[in-house]
Design a protein around this motif. Structure first.
Motif, PDB file in Angstrom:
ATOM      1  N   THR A 101       0.869  -1.173   0.143  1.00  0.00           N
ATOM      2  CA  THR A 101       0.013  -0.100  -0.071  1.00  0.00           C
ATOM      3  C   THR A 101       0.974   1.205   0.054  1.00  0.00           C
ATOM      4  OG1 THR A 101      -1.827  -1.190   1.239  1.00  0.00           O
ATOM      5  CG2 THR A 101      -1.786   1.232   1.452  1.00  0.00           C
ATOM      6  N   SER A 102       0.658   1.905  -1.048  1.00  0.00           N
ATOM      7  CA  SER A 102       1.941   3.033  -1.356  1.00  0.00           C
ATOM      8  C   SER A 102       1.033   4.228  -2.120  1.00  0.00           C
ATOM      9  CB  SER A 102       3.077   2.667  -2.286  1.00  0.00           C
ATOM     10  OG  SER A 102       3.986   3.540  -2.255  1.00  0.00           O
ATOM     11  N   ALA A 103       1.797   5.296  -2.239  1.00  0.00           N
ATOM     12  CA  ALA A 103       1.334   6.404  -2.955  1.00  0.00           C
ATOM     13  C   ALA A 103       0.828   6.625  -4.221  1.00  0.00           C
ATOM     14  CB  ALA A 103       2.309   7.608  -2.752  1.00  0.00           C
ATOM     15  N   PRO A 104      -0.247   6.794  -4.831  1.00  0.00           N
ATOM     16  CA  PRO A 104      -0.622   6.658  -6.290  1.00  0.00           C
ATOM     17  C   PRO A 104       0.622   7.362  -6.964  1.00  0.00           C
ATOM     18  CG  PRO A 104      -2.548   7.191  -4.816  1.00  0.00           C
ATOM     19  CD  PRO A 104      -1.492   7.114  -3.898  1.00  0.00           C
ATOM     20  N   SER A 105       0.799   8.503  -6.651  1.00  0.00           N
ATOM     21  CA  SER A 105       1.902   9.165  -7.305  1.00  0.00           C
ATOM     22  C   SER A 105       3.247   8.432  -7.481  1.00  0.00           C
ATOM     23  CB  SER A 105       2.164  10.335  -6.509  1.00  0.00           C
ATOM     24  OG  SER A 105       2.875  10.075  -5.534  1.00  0.00           O
ATOM     25  N   LEU A 106       3.634   7.492  -6.457  1.00  0.00           N
ATOM     26  CA  LEU A 106       4.674   6.712  -6.877  1.00  0.00           C
ATOM     27  C   LEU A 106       4.614   5.624  -7.749  1.00  0.00           C
ATOM     28  CD1 LEU A 106       7.648   5.978  -5.914  1.00  0.00           C
ATOM     29  CD2 LEU A 106       6.753   4.636  -4.157  1.00  0.00           C
ATOM     30  N   ALA A 107       3.249   5.023  -7.639  1.00  0.00           N
ATOM     31  CA  ALA A 107       2.890   4.034  -8.567  1.00  0.00           C
ATOM     32  C   ALA A 107       2.893   4.536 -10.096  1.00  0.00           C
ATOM     33  CB  ALA A 107       1.519   3.415  -8.497  1.00  0.00           C
ATOM     34  N   LYS A 108       2.596   5.633 -10.227  1.00  0.00           N
ATOM     35  CA  LYS A 108       2.554   6.341 -11.652  1.00  0.00           C
ATOM     36  C   LYS A 108       4.026   6.514 -12.022  1.00  0.00           C
ATOM     37  CE  LYS A 108      -1.891   8.726 -11.407  1.00  0.00           C
ATOM     38  NZ  LYS A 108      -2.338  10.118 -11.258  1.00  0.00           N
ATOM     39  N   GLU A 109       4.773   6.975 -11.186  1.00  0.00           N
ATOM     40  CA  GLU A 109       6.298   6.861 -11.318  1.00  0.00           C
ATOM     41  C   GLU A 109       7.051   5.739 -11.764  1.00  0.00           C
ATOM     42  OE1 GLU A 109      10.250   8.931  -9.247  1.00  0.00           O
ATOM     43  OE2 GLU A 109       8.346   9.004  -8.110  1.00  0.00           O
ATOM     44  N   ILE A 110       6.742   4.727 -10.993  1.00  0.00           N
ATOM     45  CA  ILE A 110       7.248   3.494 -11.399  1.00  0.00           C
ATOM     46  C   ILE A 110       6.807   2.954 -12.619  1.00  0.00           C
ATOM     47  CG2 ILE A 110       7.007   1.033 -10.761  1.00  0.00           C
ATOM     48  CD1 ILE A 110       6.903   1.854  -7.756  1.00  0.00           C
ATOM     49  N   TYR A 111       5.623   3.144 -13.004  1.00  0.00           N
ATOM     50  CA  TYR A 111       5.054   2.557 -14.128  1.00  0.00           C
ATOM     51  C   TYR A 111       5.683   3.431 -15.468  1.00  0.00           C
ATOM     52  CZ  TYR A 111       1.801   2.823 -18.385  1.00  0.00           C
ATOM     53  OH  TYR A 111       1.319   2.498 -19.525  1.00  0.00           O
ATOM     54  N   GLU A 112       5.647   4.858 -15.273  1.00  0.00           N
ATOM     55  CA  GLU A 112       6.569   5.529 -16.499  1.00  0.00           C
ATOM     56  C   GLU A 112       7.798   5.014 -16.560  1.00  0.00           C
ATOM     57  OE1 GLU A 112       5.039   7.325 -18.553  1.00  0.00           O
ATOM     58  OE2 GLU A 112       2.976   7.602 -17.597  1.00  0.00           O
ATOM     59  N   ALA A 113       8.772   4.759 -15.511  1.00  0.00           N
ATOM     60  CA  ALA A 113      10.038   4.269 -15.463  1.00  0.00           C
ATOM     61  C   ALA A 113      10.088   3.026 -16.185  1.00  0.00           C
ATOM     62  CB  ALA A 113      10.671   4.681 -14.091  1.00  0.00           C
ATOM     63  N   ALA A 114       9.309   2.143 -15.816  1.00  0.00           N
ATOM     64  CA  ALA A 114       9.285   0.899 -16.127  1.00  0.00           C
ATOM     65  C   ALA A 114       8.977   0.789 -17.847  1.00  0.00           C
ATOM     66  CB  ALA A 114       8.123   0.131 -15.564  1.00  0.00           C
ATOM     67  N   LYS A 115       7.971   1.455 -18.301  1.00  0.00           N
ATOM     68  CA  LYS A 115       7.464   1.584 -19.590  1.00  0.00           C
ATOM     69  C   LYS A 115       8.708   1.992 -20.570  1.00  0.00           C
ATOM     70  CE  LYS A 115       3.691   3.099 -22.600  1.00  0.00           C
ATOM     71  NZ  LYS A 115       2.649   4.193 -22.622  1.00  0.00           N
ATOM     72  N   LYS A 116       9.437   2.802 -20.083  1.00  0.00           N
ATOM     73  CA  LYS A 116      10.683   3.370 -20.956  1.00  0.00           C
ATOM     74  C   LYS A 116      11.604   2.135 -21.179  1.00  0.00           C
ATOM     75  CE  LYS A 116      10.506   8.050 -19.389  1.00  0.00           C
ATOM     76  NZ  LYS A 116      11.204   9.197 -18.733  1.00  0.00           N
ATOM     77  N   LYS A 117      11.721   1.303 -20.338  1.00  0.00           N
ATOM     78  CA  LYS A 117      12.598   0.082 -20.632  1.00  0.00           C
ATOM     79  C   LYS A 117      11.939  -1.006 -20.972  1.00  0.00           C
ATOM     80  CE  LYS A 117      15.885  -0.583 -18.268  1.00  0.00           C
ATOM     81  NZ  LYS A 117      16.968  -0.878 -17.221  1.00  0.00           N
ATOM     82  N   GLY A 118      10.509  -0.939 -21.424  1.00  0.00           N
ATOM     83  CA  GLY A 118       9.872  -2.169 -22.150  1.00  0.00           C
ATOM     84  C   GLY A 118       9.432  -3.018 -21.136  1.00  0.00           C
ATOM     85  N   ILE A 119       9.041  -2.464 -19.861  1.00  0.00           N
ATOM     86  CA  ILE A 119       8.780  -3.448 -18.732  1.00  0.00           C
ATOM     87  C   ILE A 119       7.288  -2.835 -18.209  1.00  0.00           C
ATOM     88  CG2 ILE A 119       9.211  -3.829 -16.139  1.00  0.00           C
ATOM     89  CD1 ILE A 119      12.059  -3.102 -16.672  1.00  0.00           C
ATOM     90  N   GLN A 120       6.512  -3.935 -17.853  1.00  0.00           N
ATOM     91  CA  GLN A 120       5.218  -3.608 -17.352  1.00  0.00           C
ATOM     92  C   GLN A 120       4.954  -3.460 -15.777  1.00  0.00           C
ATOM     93  OE1 GLN A 120       2.439  -2.624 -19.065  1.00  0.00           O
ATOM     94  NE2 GLN A 120       2.709  -3.141 -21.097  1.00  0.00           N
ATOM     95  N   ALA A 121       4.699  -2.366 -15.374  1.00  0.00           N
ATOM     96  CA  ALA A 121       4.520  -2.104 -14.096  1.00  0.00           C
ATOM     97  C   ALA A 121       2.980  -2.062 -13.485  1.00  0.00           C
ATOM     98  CB  ALA A 121       5.412  -1.033 -13.405  1.00  0.00           C
ATOM     99  N   ILE A 122       2.559  -2.912 -12.405  1.00  0.00           N
ATOM    100  CA  ILE A 122       1.123  -3.001 -12.157  1.00  0.00           C
ATOM    101  C   ILE A 122       1.103  -2.483 -10.567  1.00  0.00           C
ATOM    102  CG2 ILE A 122      -0.628  -4.304 -11.761  1.00  0.00           C
ATOM    103  CD1 ILE A 122       0.279  -5.783 -14.192  1.00  0.00           C
ATOM    104  N   ASP A 123       0.229  -1.490 -10.230  1.00  0.00           N
ATOM    105  CA  ASP A 123       0.107  -1.251  -8.676  1.00  0.00           C
ATOM    106  C   ASP A 123      -1.142  -2.241  -8.253  1.00  0.00           C
ATOM    107  OD1 ASP A 123      -0.911   0.770 -10.564  1.00  0.00           O
ATOM    108  OD2 ASP A 123      -1.920   1.076  -8.790  1.00  0.00           O
ATOM    109  N   ALA A 124      -0.828  -3.064  -7.196  1.00  0.00           N
ATOM    110  CA  ALA A 124      -2.077  -4.178  -7.084  1.00  0.00           C
ATOM    111  C   ALA A 124      -2.091  -4.434  -5.557  1.00  0.00           C
ATOM    112  CB  ALA A 124      -1.741  -5.395  -7.849  1.00  0.00           C
TER     113      ALA A 124
END
Length: 292
Positions: A101-124
């Motif tokens: 359970t973390s901050a929504p803003s951090l989840a978005k940051e992880i998603y964007e950083a992962a996407k740039k590397k061809g990685i899928q990030a999911i906050d679950a």
């Protein structure tokens, strides 16, 4: 399709819930690589066949799907963005699933950083506590790309029974905030009802039989009130982590211009308990606020 034959799973965070969750994945036949700051926490999993990872980088280099469930947003940042973190070392095409359970803003940051590397990030993030984790009946609320969610859903089904896609990155964390807001005020009501029953000279166990299945019924009333009455304050979910969750929700509410008086009151009561040394007790220890 992600199957035990072609998928190694990494699991970072072997706590009250993570240990049971990783065990379910082992039981499902997946090769599981585990990492925790304290290796002793993983002893049972290693004896069941899990492989030890020396750090998040080691897990990232071995696994195609990596779960994380750690303590605080700062721990999430370290696991994902640290020198040996997942963003730097996960393979293209892999899936990173943060159940903290973390901050929504951090989840978005992880998603964007992962996407740039061809990685899928999911906050679950999940709900259901230690019981839900042990019984593989967790509620799982997910944010990220729908295609990625659909791909990992068969794996999530080994961990929970109520698995819902909520929307874009951060939506899972926002949904978990809703969950914690509902629990916070409910826990006050559960405790006050039990204390009232005791002061009225009633048998609180028989009171629970009457009210737990009616309109007052809730998961906390059915599962945590009996623990209160039995003097069992062991954590299914730590007070210190609940305070963290409530702070995240209050910060988000403030940014949206929303007043949350029930949540604010619950947080203040739990903080008083934490100040008395109850931070590592389960959330049902709120009962002690009226007993001390």
């Amino acid at each position: 399709m992600l199957t035990p034959e072609n998928t190694v799973i990494g699991f970072i965070g072997i706590g009250v819930m993570g240990k049971s969750m990783a065990s379910h994945l082992l039981n499902a036949g997946f090769p599981v690589v585990v990492y925790s700051r304290t290796k002793e926490k993983a002893t049972d999993l290693l004896e069941k066949g899990a492989t030890w990872a020396g750090n998040p980088q080691d897990a990232a280099e071995k696994a195609q799907v990596i779960f994380t469930i750690v303590g605080y947003p700062k721990d999430v940042e370290e696991v994902y963005f640290g020198e040996d973190g997942l963003i730097a070392h996960a393979k293209a095409g892999s899936y990173l699933i943060d159940m903290t359970t973390s901050a929504p803003s951090l989840a978005k940051e992880i998603y964007e950083a992962a996407k740039k590397k061809g990685i899928q990030a999911i906050d679950a993030p999940v709900s259901g506590g230690d019981v839900g984790a042990k019984e593989a009946k967790l509620s799982i609320m997910a944010g990220g790309e729908r295609e990625a969610f659909d791909a990992v859903r068969p794996i999530l089904e080994h961990l929970g029974t109520n698995i819902v896609y909520q929307g874009e990155a951060g939506a899972g964390q926002h949904t978990k905030a809703c969950n914690q807001i509902a629990i916070a005020s409910n826990m006050i009501g559960v405790c006050e009802a039990i204390i009232y029953a005791e002061k009225a000279g009633l048998n609180p166990d028989t009171v629970l039989k009457s009210i737990s299945t009616g309109a007052a019924g809730s998961w906390s009333l059915s599962n945590l009130a009996p623990r209160m009455l039995n003097g069992n304050f062991e954590p299914g979910f730590y007070i210190k982590h609940f305070i963290k969750d409530m702070k995240i929700a209050l910060d988000e509410a403030e940014q949206m211009g929303m007043d949350a008086p029930g949540l604010s009151l619950a947080k203040s009561l739990y903080e008083k308990l934490a100040a008395k040394g109850e931070e590592n007790s389960g959330t049902q220890a709120l009962y002690k606020y009226w007993k001390n």
